[in-house]
Design a protein around this motif. Sequence first.
Motif, PDB file in Angstrom:
ATOM      1  N   HIS A 122      85.222  -0.522-100.437  1.00  0.00           N
ATOM      2  CA  HIS A 122      86.501  -0.578 -99.721  1.00  0.00           C
ATOM      3  C   HIS A 122      86.451  -1.611 -98.594  1.00  0.00           C
ATOM      4  N   GLU A 123      87.608  -2.003 -98.146  1.00  0.00           N
ATOM      5  CA  GLU A 123      87.697  -2.973 -97.053  1.00  0.00           C
ATOM      6  C   GLU A 123      87.475  -2.274 -95.708  1.00  0.00           C
ATOM      7  N   ASN A 124      87.439  -3.070 -94.670  1.00  0.00           N
ATOM      8  CA  ASN A 124      87.278  -2.562 -93.297  1.00  0.00           C
ATOM      9  C   ASN A 124      86.010  -1.720 -93.134  1.00  0.00           C
ATOM     10  N   LEU A 125      84.908  -2.281 -93.603  1.00  0.00           N
ATOM     11  CA  LEU A 125      83.632  -1.587 -93.455  1.00  0.00           C
ATOM     12  C   LEU A 125      83.277  -1.425 -91.974  1.00  0.00           C
ATOM     13  N   LEU A 126      82.593  -0.338 -91.708  1.00  0.00           N
ATOM     14  CA  LEU A 126      82.124  -0.077 -90.355  1.00  0.00           C
ATOM     15  C   LEU A 126      80.632  -0.372 -90.258  1.00  0.00           C
ATOM     16  N   SER A 127      80.192  -0.715 -89.043  1.00  0.00           N
ATOM     17  CA  SER A 127      78.761  -0.826 -88.780  1.00  0.00           C
ATOM     18  C   SER A 127      78.164   0.579 -88.703  1.00  0.00           C
ATOM     19  N   HIS A 128      76.853   0.665 -88.878  1.00  0.00           N
ATOM     20  CA  HIS A 128      76.179   1.974 -88.914  1.00  0.00           C
ATOM     21  C   HIS A 128      76.463   2.803 -87.664  1.00  0.00           C
ATOM     22  N   HIS A 129      76.518   2.166 -86.495  1.00  0.00           N
ATOM     23  CA  HIS A 129      76.722   2.948 -85.281  1.00  0.00           C
ATOM     24  C   HIS A 129      78.151   3.474 -85.190  1.00  0.00           C
ATOM     25  N   GLN A 130      79.100   2.755 -85.802  1.00  0.00           N
ATOM     26  CA  GLN A 130      80.485   3.232 -85.819  1.00  0.00           C
ATOM     27  C   GLN A 130      80.634   4.424 -86.773  1.00  0.00           C
ATOM     28  N   VAL A 131      79.937   4.330 -87.928  1.00  0.00           N
ATOM     29  CA  VAL A 131      79.958   5.458 -88.869  1.00  0.00           C
ATOM     30  C   VAL A 131      79.373   6.699 -88.197  1.00  0.00           C
ATOM     31  N   ILE A 149      71.612   4.034 -94.699  1.00  0.00           N
ATOM     32  CA  ILE A 149      72.374   5.013 -95.493  1.00  0.00           C
ATOM     33  C   ILE A 149      73.821   5.061 -95.023  1.00  0.00           C
ATOM     34  N   LEU A 150      74.039   5.068 -93.730  1.00  0.00           N
ATOM     35  CA  LEU A 150      75.390   5.164 -93.179  1.00  0.00           C
ATOM     36  C   LEU A 150      76.256   3.996 -93.639  1.00  0.00           C
ATOM     37  N   GLU A 151      75.699   2.799 -93.673  1.00  0.00           N
ATOM     38  CA  GLU A 151      76.493   1.646 -94.104  1.00  0.00           C
ATOM     39  C   GLU A 151      76.724   1.645 -95.610  1.00  0.00           C
ATOM     40  N   ASN A 152      75.703   2.058 -96.376  1.00  0.00           N
ATOM     41  CA  ASN A 152      75.817   1.991 -97.832  1.00  0.00           C
ATOM     42  C   ASN A 152      76.586   3.153 -98.444  1.00  0.00           C
ATOM     43  N   TYR A 153      76.628   4.292 -97.765  1.00  0.00           N
ATOM     44  CA  TYR A 153      77.276   5.477 -98.330  1.00  0.00           C
ATOM     45  C   TYR A 153      78.610   5.796 -97.655  1.00  0.00           C
ATOM     46  N   GLN A 154      79.124   4.906 -96.835  1.00  0.00           N
ATOM     47  CA  GLN A 154      80.392   5.174 -96.150  1.00  0.00           C
ATOM     48  C   GLN A 154      81.574   5.066 -97.107  1.00  0.00           C
ATOM     49  N   THR A 155      82.592   5.859 -96.822  1.00  0.00           N
ATOM     50  CA  THR A 155      83.901   5.773 -97.477  1.00  0.00           C
ATOM     51  C   THR A 155      84.938   5.706 -96.351  1.00  0.00           C
ATOM     52  N   PRO A 156      86.206   5.492 -96.678  1.00  0.00           N
ATOM     53  CA  PRO A 156      87.214   5.477 -95.607  1.00  0.00           C
ATOM     54  C   PRO A 156      87.324   6.803 -94.854  1.00  0.00           C
ATOM     55  N   ASP A 157      86.858   7.905 -95.480  1.00  0.00           N
ATOM     56  CA  ASP A 157      87.044   9.232 -94.891  1.00  0.00           C
ATOM     57  C   ASP A 157      85.764   9.903 -94.401  1.00  0.00           C
ATOM     58  N   GLY A 158      84.612   9.300 -94.655  1.00  0.00           N
ATOM     59  CA  GLY A 158      83.356   9.919 -94.262  1.00  0.00           C
ATOM     60  C   GLY A 158      82.198   9.270 -94.997  1.00  0.00           C
TER      61      GLY A 158
END
Length: 453
Positions: free
Chosen positions: A140-149, A410-419
Amino acid sequence: MLDITDFIASRGGDPEKIRQSQKKRNASTEIVDEIISLWETHRTTQYAATQIAAEMKTVQAEIAPRKKKGEPIDDLLAKKDEITQRKAAQDKAAADLLEQLEAKVRTVGNYVHESVPVSTTEDDNAVLRTWSPETARPTHENLLSHHQVLARLEGYDPERGTKLAGHRGYCLTGWGLFLNQALINFGLEYLFGKGYSPNQPPFFMDQAYMAKTAQLSQFDEELYKITEKDTEPKYLIATSEQPLSALHSDEWLQGSDLPIKYAGYSTCFRKEAGKHGHDTWGIFRIHQFEKIEQFVICNPEDSWKHYDEMIAISEEFYKKLELPYRVVGIVSSALNNAAAAKYDLEAIFPFQKDYKELVSCSNCTDYQTRELGIRFGPKKQKGAPDSAKKTYTHALNATLCATERTLCCILENYQTPDGIIVPEVLRKYIPGQRDFLPFTKELTKEIPIRKKA
């Protein structure tokens, strides 16, 4: 450290081999000649001490007969006192020179293995292989950095952590804490299944032992010092490799004792001096973190086999986590003194669009074990061929998982728009065995981030 006799051609050493290795490291070659010169000076000084001892023996041999005859011995006793003083001064001079000699030898790196790419820049690190899971993430677009996740999961509290501990301080909270603990539990269980013995060593070491296993530069750039009045300083460990390497110091191990394989687990403490401005956000580069470490003591003939096995074990671990990675061979100039060769495993961070190191795997051959006195093999008969040459075990270390840093990946690779999706192998360690952790907090402020183009 290297064997001092390796510098001395007359003792079977090959100083040119050391010079070539130093050249590959982009390190001083002049140090080899300085060590040879200092060795000669020490040998001459030590020989003079033995000559004085012979004088003492002669005088002592004259005293007994005179005493028996009742003759005065005042002159001999005065001579003996004078020789004793000269002997003490000569012994001290020899000891001081030996200390200087050993200090210089410790600054010379291990022999660079023939497999290591020779270069003065890490841009030439050799990419040996890459791996990616069949299912690419995230898309998905608008990826977050690990610390934001992590912030959106309410998984850490950097503000209060910094208030208590200063720069790079943090508290792991909620799902952040559970995910980190899951990595610890999974890592220890995984290595236990590979035949490693779990070991949680002391988190601090006496200065004498730390000096035998840590490189001199680490004392200023990396290690935290603990001081108490009228006691020898202690140091907080930067990795469990340090205490694990010293566990068998001054032991004489046989082939039947080896290999010894430890799954080291500890909290690690690093100053990160000289890293100002590097990876400052979140929990990627911090002063306190947890790490699972592979540490192996083995027969010298088997160390290169273990070297490849250890990186393969780390690779399998990250395949189970389904994190895309590559393995690189580190160039000669970037090796620390103890390493004869080093692999790094670097995983992809989608937000940064960059690979970052998660694993370092080194074969230190007998560089550490010589300093620590971990001998190998049967004791040789005095006078037998090579009886003067001591044989030491080999030691290797490899990160399995620096958990906070791996959590960032893990946080960057497994993120979705909702969690975030919880990696399948970690779910059994999460309360409720959840497969998805929803975001529960909006980002309250925009944090500036340097993102790779």
